[in-house]
Design a protein around this motif. Structure first.
Motif, PDB file in Angstrom:
ATOM      1  N   VAL A  76      -6.859   5.827 -10.531  1.00 17.71           N
ATOM      2  CA  VAL A  76      -5.445   5.564  -9.799  1.00 17.71           C
ATOM      3  C   VAL A  76      -5.495   6.524  -8.479  1.00 17.71           C
ATOM      4  O   VAL A  76      -5.781   7.664  -8.547  1.00 17.71           O
ATOM      5  CB  VAL A  76      -4.162   6.112 -10.698  1.00 17.71           C
ATOM      6  N   ARG A  77      -5.400   5.793  -7.445  1.00 16.11           N
ATOM      7  CA  ARG A  77      -5.579   6.350  -6.129  1.00 16.11           C
ATOM      8  C   ARG A  77      -4.647   5.872  -5.296  1.00 16.11           C
ATOM      9  O   ARG A  77      -4.103   4.756  -4.780  1.00 16.11           O
ATOM     10  CB  ARG A  77      -6.911   5.918  -5.462  1.00 16.11           C
ATOM     11  N   PRO A  78      -3.563   6.935  -4.703  1.00 15.74           N
ATOM     12  CA  PRO A  78      -2.507   6.828  -3.563  1.00 15.74           C
ATOM     13  C   PRO A  78      -2.989   6.790  -2.229  1.00 15.74           C
ATOM     14  O   PRO A  78      -4.139   7.485  -2.006  1.00 15.74           O
ATOM     15  CB  PRO A  78      -1.772   7.885  -4.079  1.00 15.74           C
ATOM     16  N   GLU A  79      -2.689   5.892  -1.381  1.00  9.97           N
ATOM     17  CA  GLU A  79      -3.156   5.739  -0.078  1.00  9.97           C
ATOM     18  C   GLU A  79      -1.865   5.544   0.890  1.00  9.97           C
ATOM     19  O   GLU A  79      -1.206   4.452   0.705  1.00  9.97           O
ATOM     20  CB  GLU A  79      -3.957   4.426   0.078  1.00  9.97           C
ATOM     21  N   GLN A  80      -1.559   6.548   1.702  1.00 11.21           N
ATOM     22  CA  GLN A  80      -0.759   6.620   2.578  1.00 11.21           C
ATOM     23  C   GLN A  80      -1.033   5.710   3.760  1.00 11.21           C
ATOM     24  O   GLN A  80      -2.252   5.979   4.200  1.00 11.21           O
ATOM     25  CB  GLN A  80      -0.236   7.965   2.948  1.00 11.21           C
ATOM     26  N   PHE A  81      -0.040   5.085   4.260  1.00 10.38           N
ATOM     27  CA  PHE A  81      -0.514   4.134   5.344  1.00 10.38           C
ATOM     28  C   PHE A  81       0.502   3.792   6.153  1.00 10.38           C
ATOM     29  O   PHE A  81       1.592   4.070   6.010  1.00 10.38           O
ATOM     30  CB  PHE A  81      -1.004   2.628   4.760  1.00 10.38           C
ATOM     31  N   SER A  82       0.350   3.288   7.564  1.00  9.50           N
ATOM     32  CA  SER A  82       1.270   2.900   8.467  1.00  9.50           C
ATOM     33  C   SER A  82       0.767   1.764   9.060  1.00  9.50           C
ATOM     34  O   SER A  82      -0.441   1.363   9.357  1.00  9.50           O
ATOM     35  CB  SER A  82       1.710   3.848   9.612  1.00  9.50           C
ATOM     36  N   THR A  83       1.967   0.680   9.263  1.00 14.28           N
ATOM     37  CA  THR A  83       1.362  -0.552   9.700  1.00 14.28           C
ATOM     38  C   THR A  83       2.571  -1.285  10.614  1.00 14.28           C
ATOM     39  O   THR A  83       3.835  -0.572  10.563  1.00 14.28           O
ATOM     40  CB  THR A  83       0.904  -1.645   8.663  1.00 14.28           C
ATOM     41  N   LEU A  84       2.368  -2.432  11.217  1.00  9.61           N
ATOM     42  CA  LEU A  84       3.283  -3.106  12.067  1.00  9.61           C
ATOM     43  C   LEU A  84       3.823  -4.286  11.426  1.00  9.61           C
ATOM     44  O   LEU A  84       2.880  -5.000  10.741  1.00  9.61           O
ATOM     45  CB  LEU A  84       2.749  -3.368  13.398  1.00  9.61           C
ATOM     46  N   THR A  85       4.996  -4.473  11.525  1.00 12.18           N
ATOM     47  CA  THR A  85       5.877  -5.622  11.001  1.00 12.18           C
ATOM     48  C   THR A  85       5.710  -6.731  11.786  1.00 12.18           C
ATOM     49  O   THR A  85       5.069  -6.698  13.072  1.00 12.18           O
ATOM     50  CB  THR A  85       7.094  -5.474  10.485  1.00 12.18           C
ATOM     51  N   LYS A  86       6.108  -7.845  11.508  1.00 14.45           N
ATOM     52  CA  LYS A  86       6.175  -9.150  12.340  1.00 14.45           C
ATOM     53  C   LYS A  86       6.807  -8.893  13.573  1.00 14.45           C
ATOM     54  O   LYS A  86       6.539  -9.443  14.549  1.00 14.45           O
ATOM     55  CB  LYS A  86       6.623 -10.281  11.731  1.00 14.45           C
ATOM     56  N   ASP A  87       8.093  -8.059  13.465  1.00 11.87           N
ATOM     57  CA  ASP A  87       8.922  -7.947  14.769  1.00 11.87           C
ATOM     58  C   ASP A  87       8.503  -6.670  15.337  1.00 11.87           C
ATOM     59  O   ASP A  87       9.191  -5.829  16.077  1.00 11.87           O
ATOM     60  CB  ASP A  87      10.425  -7.855  14.355  1.00 11.87           C
ATOM     61  N   LEU A  88       7.044  -6.175  15.068  1.00 13.16           N
ATOM     62  CA  LEU A  88       6.459  -4.955  15.725  1.00 13.16           C
ATOM     63  C   LEU A  88       7.168  -3.723  15.623  1.00 13.16           C
ATOM     64  O   LEU A  88       7.075  -2.824  16.379  1.00 13.16           O
ATOM     65  CB  LEU A  88       6.208  -5.231  17.284  1.00 13.16           C
ATOM     66  N   GLN A  89       7.778  -3.671  14.185  1.00 15.64           N
ATOM     67  CA  GLN A  89       8.442  -2.443  14.027  1.00 15.64           C
ATOM     68  C   GLN A  89       7.280  -1.396  12.975  1.00 15.64           C
ATOM     69  O   GLN A  89       6.596  -2.102  12.195  1.00 15.64           O
ATOM     70  CB  GLN A  89       9.616  -2.489  13.088  1.00 15.64           C
ATOM     71  N   VAL A  90       7.081  -0.202  13.183  1.00 15.81           N
ATOM     72  CA  VAL A  90       6.194   0.743  12.619  1.00 15.81           C
ATOM     73  C   VAL A  90       6.649   1.133  11.268  1.00 15.81           C
ATOM     74  O   VAL A  90       7.868   1.429  11.210  1.00 15.81           O
ATOM     75  CB  VAL A  90       5.685   1.839  13.096  1.00 15.81           C
ATOM     76  N   ILE A  91       6.121   1.007  10.148  1.00 12.82           N
ATOM     77  CA  ILE A  91       6.734   1.269   8.798  1.00 12.82           C
ATOM     78  C   ILE A  91       5.491   2.114   8.244  1.00 12.82           C
ATOM     79  O   ILE A  91       4.243   1.998   8.379  1.00 12.82           O
ATOM     80  CB  ILE A  91       7.155   0.171   7.743  1.00 12.82           C
ATOM     81  N   GLU A  92       6.099   3.097   7.322  1.00 11.51           N
ATOM     82  CA  GLU A  92       5.025   4.001   6.621  1.00 11.51           C
ATOM     83  C   GLU A  92       5.294   3.956   5.112  1.00 11.51           C
ATOM     84  O   GLU A  92       6.572   3.947   4.635  1.00 11.51           O
ATOM     85  CB  GLU A  92       5.188   5.699   7.118  1.00 11.51           C
ATOM     86  N   ALA A  93       4.298   4.028   4.110  1.00 12.80           N
ATOM     87  CA  ALA A  93       4.596   3.849   2.782  1.00 12.80           C
ATOM     88  C   ALA A  93       3.368   4.306   1.908  1.00 12.80           C
ATOM     89  O   ALA A  93       2.505   4.868   2.652  1.00 12.80           O
ATOM     90  CB  ALA A  93       5.170   2.376   2.240  1.00 12.80           C
ATOM     91  N   THR A  94       3.564   4.371   0.689  1.00 14.41           N
ATOM     92  CA  THR A  94       2.415   4.597  -0.004  1.00 14.41           C
ATOM     93  C   THR A  94       2.031   3.698  -0.748  1.00 14.41           C
ATOM     94  O   THR A  94       2.866   3.146  -1.506  1.00 14.41           O
ATOM     95  CB  THR A  94       2.516   6.076  -0.925  1.00 14.41           C
ATOM     96  N   ALA A  95       0.814   3.050  -0.904  1.00 12.57           N
ATOM     97  CA  ALA A  95       0.295   2.193  -1.767  1.00 12.57           C
ATOM     98  C   ALA A  95      -0.725   2.944  -2.911  1.00 12.57           C
ATOM     99  O   ALA A  95      -1.743   3.612  -2.623  1.00 12.57           O
ATOM    100  CB  ALA A  95      -0.609   1.200  -0.786  1.00 12.57           C
ATOM    101  N   THR A  96      -0.168   2.819  -4.109  1.00 11.75           N
ATOM    102  CA  THR A  96      -0.957   3.356  -4.998  1.00 11.75           C
ATOM    103  C   THR A  96      -1.833   2.115  -5.856  1.00 11.75           C
ATOM    104  O   THR A  96      -1.017   1.350  -6.584  1.00 11.75           O
ATOM    105  CB  THR A  96      -0.212   4.006  -6.187  1.00 11.75           C
ATOM    106  N   VAL A  97      -2.995   2.164  -5.816  1.00 13.85           N
ATOM    107  CA  VAL A  97      -3.843   1.040  -6.500  1.00 13.85           C
ATOM    108  C   VAL A  97      -4.353   1.509  -7.658  1.00 13.85           C
ATOM    109  O   VAL A  97      -5.029   2.753  -7.775  1.00 13.85           O
ATOM    110  CB  VAL A  97      -4.937   0.811  -5.456  1.00 13.85           C
TER     111      VAL A  97
END
Length: 264
Positions: A76-97
């Protein structure tokens, strides 16, 4: 008399001890234990030989063969990330795979991409995970992402599994997206949209109910005639009411006649 070599019994014990130590060292170099939840890859002079070794005692050639362990339990590994949406807004979240190495692929992993457990995530999981996150989130606007978070999480999991299946090293067992962070001004706009959507849904439901009621009354009204009304009256009549409608369709009458106080 003393032995010819002049050492006596002590020398024999020393030789026996040395041989025992040598045999013990040889045995430790020959037998190795693979812990539960792991598999071992054996290399002969640096080259992978044979398949992976299963948990328990195993044998290898001393001095010329070496072993490397791979943990095949769920990681189990959490990964903090940031990326752009379709309307070019920045979001940040954590993906735990959640993932696990395929035991049958340990030897191929050693040969092609990683020689120990510490390299698995960085070289196999992380690149595919970040690629999948970017691919999925770039297809949706910020409002959609915020309101359909759970559905998008499933899409990301499917995309990660698809990316990793190209290499067939690991199995993705689950993925959770948590901790969504967006700019405050956009959060207020999203909340207003959610309220508007709820009101619209409520209004649509009320219209649907009204249409159903109207259709029900229309069907009921079209099915009513004098015969049906007379039957309904008789079903409810208490036998004492002084005004009773006559049977519809009586010959010689243009309108239903009545019986009042026992007289027609």
């Amino acid at each position: 008399m003393r032995p010819a070599n002049g050492d006596g019994p002590g020398a024999s014990f020393q030789v026996i001890g040395a041989v025992a130590v040598a045999l013990l060292l040889l045995l430790t170099q020959t037998i190795f234990i693979v812990p539960a939840g792991n598999v071992a890859v054996v290399t002969t002079l640096g080259k992978v030989t044979g398949g992976q070794r299963s948990p328990g005692p195993n044998i290898k050639a001393p001095l010329i063969q070496a072993t490397s362990l791979f943990d095949v339990r769920t990681q189990v590994r959490p990964e903090q990330f940031s990326t752009l949406t379709k309307d070019l807004q920045v979001i940040e979240a954590t993906a735990t795979v959640k993932y696990a190495i395929k035991p049958s692929e340990a030897a191929r992993i050693f040969e092609t991409i990683a020689t120990d457990n510490s390299q698995i995530y960085a070289r196999i999981i992380q690149p595919s995970l970040l690629k999948a996150l970017k691919s999925v989130f770039s297809q949706y606007e910020l409002v959609t992402i915020a309101t359909e978070w759970n559905s998008i999480s499933e899409l990301v999991q499917d995309k990660v599994a698809e990316e990793l299946s190209k290499f067939n090293y690991v199995v993705v067992q689950g993925l959770d997206l948590t901790g969504l962070q967006i700019a405050e001004e956009y959060r207020a706009a999203i909340e207003q949209k959610q309220i508007a959507d709820q009101r619209l849904l409520r209004a649509q439901t009320e219209v649907k109910i009204a249409d159903q009621e109207a259709q029900r009354y229309q069907i009921l009204n079209s099915s009513l005639d004098d015969q049906v009304l007379y039957k309904l009256f008789l079903d409810k009549w208490d036998g004492q009411t002084s005004v009773v409608p006559a049977l519809p369709g009586t010959p010689g009458t243009s309108a239903p006649s009545v019986i009042v106080n026992g007289r027609r």
